[in-house]
Scaffold this active site. Structure first.
Site, PDB file in Angstrom:
ATOM      1  N   GLN A  63     -25.160  14.225  84.857  1.00 51.15           N
ATOM      2  CA  GLN A  63     -25.858  14.684  86.057  1.00 51.15           C
ATOM      3  C   GLN A  63     -26.917  15.726  85.714  1.00 51.15           C
ATOM      4  O   GLN A  63     -26.785  16.471  84.745  1.00 51.15           O
ATOM      5  CB  GLN A  63     -24.850  15.247  87.065  1.00 51.15           C
ATOM      6  CG  GLN A  63     -23.984  14.161  87.696  1.00 51.15           C
ATOM      7  CD  GLN A  63     -22.923  14.703  88.635  1.00 51.15           C
ATOM      8  OE1 GLN A  63     -22.854  15.897  88.894  1.00 51.15           O
ATOM      9  NE2 GLN A  63     -22.068  13.820  89.152  1.00 51.15           N
TER      10      GLN A  63
ATOM     11  N   GLU B  96     -26.221   3.788 103.516  1.00 56.64           N
ATOM     12  CA  GLU B  96     -25.086   3.990 104.412  1.00 56.64           C
ATOM     13  C   GLU B  96     -24.623   5.443 104.364  1.00 56.64           C
ATOM     14  O   GLU B  96     -24.212   5.927 103.311  1.00 56.64           O
ATOM     15  CB  GLU B  96     -23.943   3.064 104.003  1.00 56.64           C
ATOM     16  CG  GLU B  96     -22.675   3.203 104.833  1.00 56.64           C
ATOM     17  CD  GLU B  96     -21.534   2.335 104.305  1.00 56.64           C
ATOM     18  OE1 GLU B  96     -20.380   2.591 104.687  1.00 56.64           O
ATOM     19  OE2 GLU B  96     -21.811   1.429 103.502  1.00 56.64           O
TER      20      GLU B  96
END
Length: 408
Positions: free
Chosen positions: A237, A265
């Site tokens: 990350q 979503e």
């Protein structure tokens, strides 16, 4: 009562924070097993251990979940220094093993020798599916460029179903409201990121992250791909892989004439910021977003061109416009700054106006007219403050997107 309190204190010593107890690794070399620097912990464990994220009944609890870096073959073991039923009668420890077994697929290792044997076979692992994109990122620590690849896979790829079962277990630890998808539904697409690395002269692949996308049908003959899950594993990350993955997926769907637009979503705040960056990067060279046209305001031309060329919907195009107009605006110029502020606030005020109309209707039914006017005035003052706060936060977010864009 004093005795009960003493007992409660003793039992409290057998409560363990599961976010700290769970130890995850992505293993490339046998020595990684003993290297604390390769260990990382979950952000969440409530979906497995409850809202308190506590396992009761152990001291010094360690839940070891180690994965071979590429194919994610799994090692699972529970360790502890003391268990409550060894010290107290009629007190049962939580069945930690059963809880973990519910989310990890069968076939995992329970001893390190078997795991290391599987590690030796890792050289045979190759990414699944079709290669879409290759990119490099400079690694300061290694002093070299590291190569990464993004693939599109589906359940027809040999071995992918089993690999995905292992991969999706990470969702439980790093996405707050994660759930496993129905892999038998053929409308799912899977996009995977791998790192290429060398081991004893051979080229191996390590799993970096992935994304799942569901292809919704849109009448009469279109589809609307919706990003469902996206995860870059913690050791990777902050290196730019999320942007590379999202842009690659976007470009993949852009080339399809049957795709209407691309959505997500229940996107997280971080995902929205990532999407802002990627979409602005894609849109900035379109003629409709030239500085001159940006200063003329949001236009149907922008909506049409972004949708047709880049599969971006109107709502996302509006955000792109506001970010690029901020870049084109001299905020030190009073007139330009005012024009930009009013333009953005006109969009932001929409929900407030709707709420105000609804409140006015209700109050006419419930209160005298003079009371309604007073309360409406209070609401308007509050809404002005909220509107200004929303605007300032938005500009702050937009500036971060532009800063990142300038460095790209």
């Amino acid at each position: 009562m004093a005795g009960l309190t003493a007992m409660e204190k003793k039992l409290a010593e057998y409560k363990c924070n599961t976010n700290e107890a769970i130890q995850l690794k992505l293993v490339r070399f046998p020595e990684d097993l003993e290297d604390d620097n390769t260990t990382f912990n979950p952000e969440y464990s409530h979906q497995v251990f409850g809202d308190d994220e506590i396992a009761f009944g152990y001291k010094g609890l360690k839940i070891l979940l180690y994965y071979i870096a590429g194919n994610l073959s799994t090692f699972f073991r529970i360790e502890y220094t003391s268990k409550v039923n060894e010290k107290f009668d009629c007190v049962e420890a939580d069945d930690v093993e059963s809880k973990i077994r519910e989310i990890i697929p069968p076939g995992f290792c329970t001893n390190t020798d078997d795991f290391v044997s599987l590690l030796e076979k890792e050289v045979n692992f190759k990414p699944f599916g079709m290669l879409l994109h290759t990119y490099s990122i400079h690694n300061e620590e290694a002093g070299e460029d590291i190569t990464y690849q993004i693939y599109k896979a589906d359940m027809t790829c040999p071995g992918f179903r089993e690999y995905h079962e292992r991969l999706q277990t990470f969702l439980m630890w790093f996405i707050e409201t994660a759930s496993f998808i129905d892999v038998d539904d053929e409308r799912w697409n899977y996009f995977l990121v791998f790192e290429k690395y060398n081991k004893d002269g051979a080229t191996l692949f390590a799993t970096v992250g992935y994304m799942t996308v569901y292809n919704y049908y849109v009448y009469p003959d279109k589809t609307r791909p919706r990003v469902s899950q996206m995860l870059i594993l913690p050791p990777f990350q902050g290196e730019g892989h999320g942007a590379q993955l999202l842009e690659t997926v976007h470009r993949y769907y852009m080339s399809s004439p049957t795709v209407l637009d691309i959505t997500a979503e229940d996107p997280s705040e971080n995902y929205v910021k990532l999407r802002d960056f990627v979409l602005v990067k894609l849109c900035q060279d379109l003629l409709c977003f030239s500085p001159v046209k940006l200063m003329q305001g949001f236009s149907q031309e922008m909506v049409t061109e972004a949708q047709q060329k880049l599969k971006i919907n109107k709502q996302h195009t509006r955000r792109v416009y506001e970010i690029l107009r901020l870049r084109a605006t001299n905020m030190g110029d009073a007139e330009q700054s005012r024009s930009y502020r009013l333009d953005v606030k006109r969009r932001l005020i929409g929900p407030y106006k709707k709420k105000q109309r609804e409140l006015a209707k209700m109050r006419r039914c419930l209160r005298p007219e003079e009371m309604t006017n007073q309360l409406n005035q209070i609401d308007l003052n509050m809404q002005r403050e909220q509107l200004e706060e929303s605007f300032q936060q938005l500009v702050s977010d937009y500036r971060r997107v532009l800063e990142r864009l300038a460095q790209a």
